[in-house]
Design an enzyme around this catalytic site. Structure first.
Site, PDB file in Angstrom:
ATOM      1  N   HIS A   1     -10.681   0.277  -5.514  1.00 12.90           N
ATOM      2  CA  HIS A   1     -11.062   1.116  -5.358  1.00 12.90           C
ATOM      3  C   HIS A   1     -12.409   1.834  -6.647  1.00 12.90           C
ATOM      4  O   HIS A   1     -11.430   1.207  -7.874  1.00 12.90           O
ATOM      5  CB  HIS A   1     -10.568   2.203  -5.141  1.00 12.90           C
ATOM      6  CG  HIS A   1      -9.679   2.945  -4.307  1.00 12.90           C
ATOM      7  ND1 HIS A   1      -8.153   3.420  -3.781  1.00 12.90           N
ATOM      8  CD2 HIS A   1     -10.239   2.676  -2.480  1.00 12.90           C
ATOM      9  CE1 HIS A   1      -7.692   3.532  -2.490  1.00 12.90           C
ATOM     10  NE2 HIS A   1      -9.118   2.953  -2.346  1.00 12.90           N
TER      11      HIS A   1
ATOM     12  N   CYS B   1      -6.063   8.629  -8.230  1.00 12.34           N
ATOM     13  CA  CYS B   1      -5.382   8.614  -7.670  1.00 12.34           C
ATOM     14  C   CYS B   1      -4.641   9.928  -6.648  1.00 12.34           C
ATOM     15  O   CYS B   1      -4.725  10.430  -5.199  1.00 12.34           O
ATOM     16  CB  CYS B   1      -4.616   7.534  -6.938  1.00 12.34           C
ATOM     17  SG  CYS B   1      -5.537   5.692  -7.415  1.00 12.34           S
TER      18      CYS B   1
END
Length: 286
Positions: free
Chosen positions: A174, A268
């Site tokens: 990511h 996150c």
């Protein structure tokens, strides 16, 4: 610039309690289904992160976890908001698909303009917004999770230019594991997580960026949350903390060893909510 000269901006965040967090499948290189998660410790560490953000003066909303969705604690992946507009998530892996519905319900309860995505994207996991960079710019990652077609879709929804950046190292699957916004116009990033062309783009756009090395990235030192002065990052990322301090920010370390088992850390677990700014005479919902 010294950290005392930097002015923090109050933020609004969304987190999801780790009620059902465990590692029961492996969809990134950090997940090991044979290593048990200490659920009590995971909750205690998550709560310390929530408390830290609140103590810094920020507003933190909390979503309840949903049974059967162990990764829902990674709230950043559920959507991406800019100026009251929300581009919803569409997860690559079926194990996480239902998380998008839970996040959509949250935004439906407030004054948000929500757009359902037509392409796979994983919210703030692969999008970063810099409101004072070039008039307001979105950096967007692709290569492992988000479909690059989602970048054009996000640009149409949000009305902000979107710069596509190709991720090439599966350990940094990511964007938020390889790049972070330090304030509204400056970033930190790990160059080798990106393709050579994307490295050139970043170097041109952000010549004064804080440059991380592989050790910093593997310690999830770029998976951070910053209010423009305080940079919240995990305790393992000592060297990255030193780098942001040298750049004039104030590192604030929190321990998140259990969340790292699922392939995530501070960022996150935290989605930033960016409501729209009303113009004179404009009503909410207009």
């Amino acid at each position: 610039m010294n950290h005392s000269d930097r002015l923090p901006r109050n933020r609004t965040y969304l987190m999801c309690s780790p009620d059902h967090f465990t590692v029961e499948y492996a969809i990134n290189p950090w997940m090991d289904t044979t290593a048990p998660v200490d659920a009590t410790l995971a909750f205690r560490q998550w709560e310390m992160l929530r408390t830290t953000l609140a103590d810094l003066g920020h507003t933190v909303h909390v979503l309840n976890g949903v049974p059967g969705l162990p990764d829902m604690v990674y709230a950043a992946n559920g959507a991406f908001s800019v100026d009251g507009k929300v581009y919803g998530a569409r997860f690559k892996f079926p194990q996480r698909a239902a998380e998008a519905d839970a996040h959509q319900l949250f935004y439906a309860s407030g004054e948000w303009s929500f757009a359902s995505p037509g392409h796979v994207n994983e919210g703030e996991g692969d999008f970063a917004y810099l409101p004072e960079a070039y008039g307001g710019m979105v950096l967007a990652g692709y290569g492992f999770r988000t479909d690059p077609a989602a970048h054009a879709e996000a640009q149409e929804v949000l009305g902000r230019p979107v710069i596509s950046l190709k991720l090439v190292d599966p350990a940094f699957y990511h964007l938020d594991t390889a790049l972070a916004a330090l304030d509204d116009r400056h970033i930190a990033y790990y160059p080798d997580a990106f393709s050579p062309a994307s490295q050139r783009v970043l170097a041109q756009l952000f010549p004064d960026a804080v440059i991380a090395d592989r050790h910093d990235a593997e310690a999830f030192g770029l998976n951070l949350v910053s209010d423009g002065r305080h940079v919240v990052l995990n305790t393992e990322a000592v060297a990255m903390g030193d780098k942001v301090r040298a750049a004039g920010y104030l590192p604030v370390h929190v321990e998140l060893t259990e969340l790292k088992r699922g392939g995530g850390s501070v960022k996150c677990a935290v989605a930033e909510l960016r409501p729209g700014v009303l113009k004179a005479g404009e009503a909410l919902g207009a």
